[in-house]
Design a protein around this motif. Structure first.
Motif, PDB file in Angstrom:
ATOM      1  N   GLY A  73      -6.139   3.881  -8.661  1.00  0.00           N
ATOM      2  CA  GLY A  73      -5.679   3.170  -7.480  1.00  0.00           C
ATOM      3  C   GLY A  73      -4.442   3.798  -6.898  1.00  0.00           C
ATOM      4  O   GLY A  73      -4.000   4.860  -7.334  1.00  0.00           O
ATOM      5  N   LYS A  74      -3.896   3.130  -5.903  1.00  0.00           N
ATOM      6  CA  LYS A  74      -2.655   3.575  -5.265  1.00  0.00           C
ATOM      7  C   LYS A  74      -1.787   2.355  -5.019  1.00  0.00           C
ATOM      8  O   LYS A  74      -2.281   1.244  -4.818  1.00  0.00           O
ATOM      9  CB  LYS A  74      -2.924   4.326  -3.967  1.00  0.00           C
ATOM     10  CG  LYS A  74      -3.433   3.441  -2.858  1.00  0.00           C
ATOM     11  CD  LYS A  74      -3.496   4.168  -1.539  1.00  0.00           C
ATOM     12  CE  LYS A  74      -3.813   3.138  -0.455  1.00  0.00           C
ATOM     13  NZ  LYS A  74      -3.531   3.547   0.864  1.00  0.00           N
ATOM     14  N   GLU A  75      -0.492   2.578  -5.058  1.00  0.00           N
ATOM     15  CA  GLU A  75       0.488   1.533  -4.786  1.00  0.00           C
ATOM     16  C   GLU A  75       1.632   2.137  -4.001  1.00  0.00           C
ATOM     17  O   GLU A  75       2.008   3.289  -4.230  1.00  0.00           O
ATOM     18  CB  GLU A  75       1.090   0.979  -6.080  1.00  0.00           C
ATOM     19  CG  GLU A  75       0.182   0.151  -6.915  1.00  0.00           C
ATOM     20  CD  GLU A  75       0.866  -0.351  -8.185  1.00  0.00           C
ATOM     21  OE1 GLU A  75       1.981   0.128  -8.514  1.00  0.00           O
ATOM     22  OE2 GLU A  75       0.274  -1.212  -8.835  1.00  0.00           O
ATOM     23  N   GLN A  76       2.184   1.348  -3.124  1.00  0.00           N
ATOM     24  CA  GLN A  76       3.376   1.804  -2.414  1.00  0.00           C
ATOM     25  C   GLN A  76       4.589   1.495  -3.267  1.00  0.00           C
ATOM     26  O   GLN A  76       4.797   0.351  -3.686  1.00  0.00           O
ATOM     27  CB  GLN A  76       3.495   1.139  -1.053  1.00  0.00           C
ATOM     28  CG  GLN A  76       4.596   1.742  -0.226  1.00  0.00           C
ATOM     29  CD  GLN A  76       4.571   1.261   1.207  1.00  0.00           C
ATOM     30  OE1 GLN A  76       3.918   0.292   1.541  1.00  0.00           O
ATOM     31  NE2 GLN A  76       5.301   1.958   2.054  1.00  0.00           N
ATOM     32  N   GLY A  77       5.339   2.528  -3.555  1.00  0.00           N
ATOM     33  CA  GLY A  77       6.557   2.381  -4.340  1.00  0.00           C
ATOM     34  C   GLY A  77       7.777   2.437  -3.447  1.00  0.00           C
ATOM     35  O   GLY A  77       7.671   2.522  -2.226  1.00  0.00           O
ATOM     36  N   VAL A  78       8.926   2.422  -4.047  1.00  0.00           N
ATOM     37  CA  VAL A  78      10.184   2.454  -3.309  1.00  0.00           C
ATOM     38  C   VAL A  78      10.317   3.758  -2.531  1.00  0.00           C
ATOM     39  O   VAL A  78      10.752   3.774  -1.382  1.00  0.00           O
ATOM     40  CB  VAL A  78      11.381   2.291  -4.280  1.00  0.00           C
ATOM     41  CG1 VAL A  78      12.698   2.429  -3.556  1.00  0.00           C
ATOM     42  CG2 VAL A  78      11.289   0.957  -4.996  1.00  0.00           C
ATOM     43  N   ASN A  79       9.925   4.873  -3.145  1.00  0.00           N
ATOM     44  CA  ASN A  79      10.100   6.186  -2.520  1.00  0.00           C
ATOM     45  C   ASN A  79       8.796   6.819  -2.069  1.00  0.00           C
ATOM     46  O   ASN A  79       8.709   8.030  -1.954  1.00  0.00           O
ATOM     47  CB  ASN A  79      10.818   7.126  -3.487  1.00  0.00           C
ATOM     48  CG  ASN A  79      12.221   6.665  -3.773  1.00  0.00           C
ATOM     49  OD1 ASN A  79      12.922   6.252  -2.864  1.00  0.00           O
ATOM     50  ND2 ASN A  79      12.608   6.703  -5.025  1.00  0.00           N
ATOM     51  N   GLY A  80       7.768   6.057  -1.852  1.00  0.00           N
ATOM     52  CA  GLY A  80       6.498   6.623  -1.416  1.00  0.00           C
ATOM     53  C   GLY A  80       5.341   5.945  -2.111  1.00  0.00           C
ATOM     54  O   GLY A  80       5.419   4.779  -2.481  1.00  0.00           O
ATOM     55  N   TRP A  81       4.279   6.695  -2.305  1.00  0.00           N
ATOM     56  CA  TRP A  81       3.060   6.161  -2.899  1.00  0.00           C
ATOM     57  C   TRP A  81       2.855   6.709  -4.300  1.00  0.00           C
ATOM     58  O   TRP A  81       3.219   7.840  -4.591  1.00  0.00           O
ATOM     59  CB  TRP A  81       1.856   6.521  -2.025  1.00  0.00           C
ATOM     60  CG  TRP A  81       1.865   5.783  -0.736  1.00  0.00           C
ATOM     61  CD1 TRP A  81       2.491   6.162   0.419  1.00  0.00           C
ATOM     62  CD2 TRP A  81       1.272   4.531  -0.468  1.00  0.00           C
ATOM     63  NE1 TRP A  81       2.304   5.224   1.388  1.00  0.00           N
ATOM     64  CE2 TRP A  81       1.547   4.201   0.875  1.00  0.00           C
ATOM     65  CE3 TRP A  81       0.509   3.649  -1.221  1.00  0.00           C
ATOM     66  CZ2 TRP A  81       1.100   3.035   1.462  1.00  0.00           C
ATOM     67  CZ3 TRP A  81       0.062   2.482  -0.621  1.00  0.00           C
ATOM     68  CH2 TRP A  81       0.362   2.186   0.705  1.00  0.00           C
ATOM     69  N   VAL A  82       2.247   5.900  -5.131  1.00  0.00           N
ATOM     70  CA  VAL A  82       1.878   6.281  -6.488  1.00  0.00           C
ATOM     71  C   VAL A  82       0.354   6.248  -6.542  1.00  0.00           C
ATOM     72  O   VAL A  82      -0.263   5.271  -6.112  1.00  0.00           O
ATOM     73  CB  VAL A  82       2.468   5.301  -7.526  1.00  0.00           C
ATOM     74  CG1 VAL A  82       2.015   5.653  -8.920  1.00  0.00           C
ATOM     75  CG2 VAL A  82       3.980   5.275  -7.427  1.00  0.00           C
ATOM     76  N   VAL A  83      -0.239   7.319  -7.050  1.00  0.00           N
ATOM     77  CA  VAL A  83      -1.697   7.410  -7.160  1.00  0.00           C
ATOM     78  C   VAL A  83      -2.036   7.826  -8.577  1.00  0.00           C
ATOM     79  O   VAL A  83      -1.413   8.716  -9.139  1.00  0.00           O
ATOM     80  CB  VAL A  83      -2.278   8.455  -6.173  1.00  0.00           C
ATOM     81  CG1 VAL A  83      -3.784   8.571  -6.316  1.00  0.00           C
ATOM     82  CG2 VAL A  83      -1.899   8.127  -4.749  1.00  0.00           C
ATOM     83  N   GLY A  84      -3.034   7.183  -9.154  1.00  0.00           N
ATOM     84  CA  GLY A  84      -3.474   7.555 -10.494  1.00  0.00           C
ATOM     85  C   GLY A  84      -4.045   6.372 -11.236  1.00  0.00           C
ATOM     86  O   GLY A  84      -4.561   5.435 -10.637  1.00  0.00           O
ATOM     87  N   ALA A  85      -3.928   6.401 -12.556  1.00  0.00           N
ATOM     88  CA  ALA A  85      -4.394   5.314 -13.413  1.00  0.00           C
ATOM     89  C   ALA A  85      -3.315   4.243 -13.436  1.00  0.00           C
ATOM     90  O   ALA A  85      -2.218   4.475 -13.931  1.00  0.00           O
ATOM     91  CB  ALA A  85      -4.677   5.841 -14.812  1.00  0.00           C
ATOM     92  N   LEU A  86      -3.627   3.085 -12.882  1.00  0.00           N
ATOM     93  CA  LEU A  86      -2.632   2.033 -12.716  1.00  0.00           C
ATOM     94  C   LEU A  86      -3.070   0.748 -13.410  1.00  0.00           C
ATOM     95  O   LEU A  86      -4.167   0.242 -13.149  1.00  0.00           O
ATOM     96  CB  LEU A  86      -2.404   1.747 -11.230  1.00  0.00           C
ATOM     97  CG  LEU A  86      -2.013   2.940 -10.353  1.00  0.00           C
ATOM     98  CD1 LEU A  86      -1.939   2.526  -8.890  1.00  0.00           C
ATOM     99  CD2 LEU A  86      -0.695   3.528 -10.804  1.00  0.00           C
ATOM    100  N   ASN A  87      -2.203   0.223 -14.247  1.00  0.00           N
ATOM    101  CA  ASN A  87      -2.484  -1.054 -14.902  1.00  0.00           C
ATOM    102  C   ASN A  87      -2.608  -2.194 -13.904  1.00  0.00           C
ATOM    103  O   ASN A  87      -3.238  -3.201 -14.192  1.00  0.00           O
ATOM    104  CB  ASN A  87      -1.403  -1.389 -15.933  1.00  0.00           C
ATOM    105  CG  ASN A  87      -1.635  -0.664 -17.236  1.00  0.00           C
ATOM    106  OD1 ASN A  87      -2.738  -0.642 -17.760  1.00  0.00           O
ATOM    107  ND2 ASN A  87      -0.589  -0.062 -17.759  1.00  0.00           N
ATOM    108  N   SER A  88      -2.023  -2.066 -12.742  1.00  0.00           N
ATOM    109  CA  SER A  88      -2.116  -3.111 -11.724  1.00  0.00           C
ATOM    110  C   SER A  88      -3.518  -3.197 -11.122  1.00  0.00           C
ATOM    111  O   SER A  88      -3.870  -4.206 -10.519  1.00  0.00           O
ATOM    112  CB  SER A  88      -1.094  -2.870 -10.616  1.00  0.00           C
ATOM    113  OG  SER A  88      -1.335  -1.630  -9.995  1.00  0.00           O
ATOM    114  N   VAL A  89      -4.311  -2.149 -11.289  1.00  0.00           N
ATOM    115  CA  VAL A  89      -5.680  -2.130 -10.778  1.00  0.00           C
ATOM    116  C   VAL A  89      -6.630  -2.636 -11.854  1.00  0.00           C
ATOM    117  O   VAL A  89      -7.461  -3.507 -11.621  1.00  0.00           O
ATOM    118  CB  VAL A  89      -6.077  -0.708 -10.322  1.00  0.00           C
ATOM    119  CG1 VAL A  89      -7.533  -0.642  -9.891  1.00  0.00           C
ATOM    120  CG2 VAL A  89      -5.160  -0.235  -9.203  1.00  0.00           C
TER     121      VAL A  89
END
Length: 142
Positions: A73-89
């Motif tokens: 998945g992807k998430e918007q972080g403080v300094n941009g986007w995070v893409v990869g294996a995410l526990n939030s997904v």
């Protein structure tokens, strides 16, 4: 003559606002790419008990159970986007780390064998196909 560059007081916010669409395009393109690459069968041995042939060294990991694919998945972080294996997904399986790193610390899974790991995230970071897709996506944004 001594010239000084004076930046607008809210230059950081303006840059962030203008770069945000490009950063999101990069994140979206990377996520689609990872989903495609991790949703394929490998060209290696088809081991008993696995639904698909395994990957060979140098290939992206072959889809077997789908747990890694499910947590991408992807998430918007403080300094941009995070893409990869995410526990939030979805819960990130220990295999996600074991594929990337042969001997992840505190992992119940070790890939420190002659077959080696199947780095997928670091492989994507230098994959010329992904770079080309990102360039095309950014060109379309202009």
């Amino acid at each position: 003559m001594n010239a000084q560059l004076r930046l607008h007081p809210d230059v950081e916010e303006r840059l962030r606002r203008h770069l945000q669409p490009a950063l999101e395009v990069i994140a979206d393109t990377t996520l689609v790419f990872l989903r495609e690459k991790l949703n394929q069968t490998g060209s290696g041995t088809h081991h008993p008990g696995l639904p698909n042939p395994s990957s060979n060294p140098g290939e992206y990991p072959a889809k077997q159970g789908g747990a890694l694919l499910a947590c991408l998945g992807k998430e918007q972080g403080v300094n941009g986007w995070v893409v990869g294996a995410l526990n939030s997904v979805a819960p990130v399986p220990p295999e996600a780390w074991a594929l990337e790193f042969p001997e992840p610390p505190n992992s119940p899974i070790s890939r420190a064998t002659g077959y080696g790991a199947r780095p997928w995230l670091s492989k994507a970071a230098s994959d010329t196909e992904l770079v080309g897709r990102i360039r095309s996506a950014l060109a379309a944004l202009q």
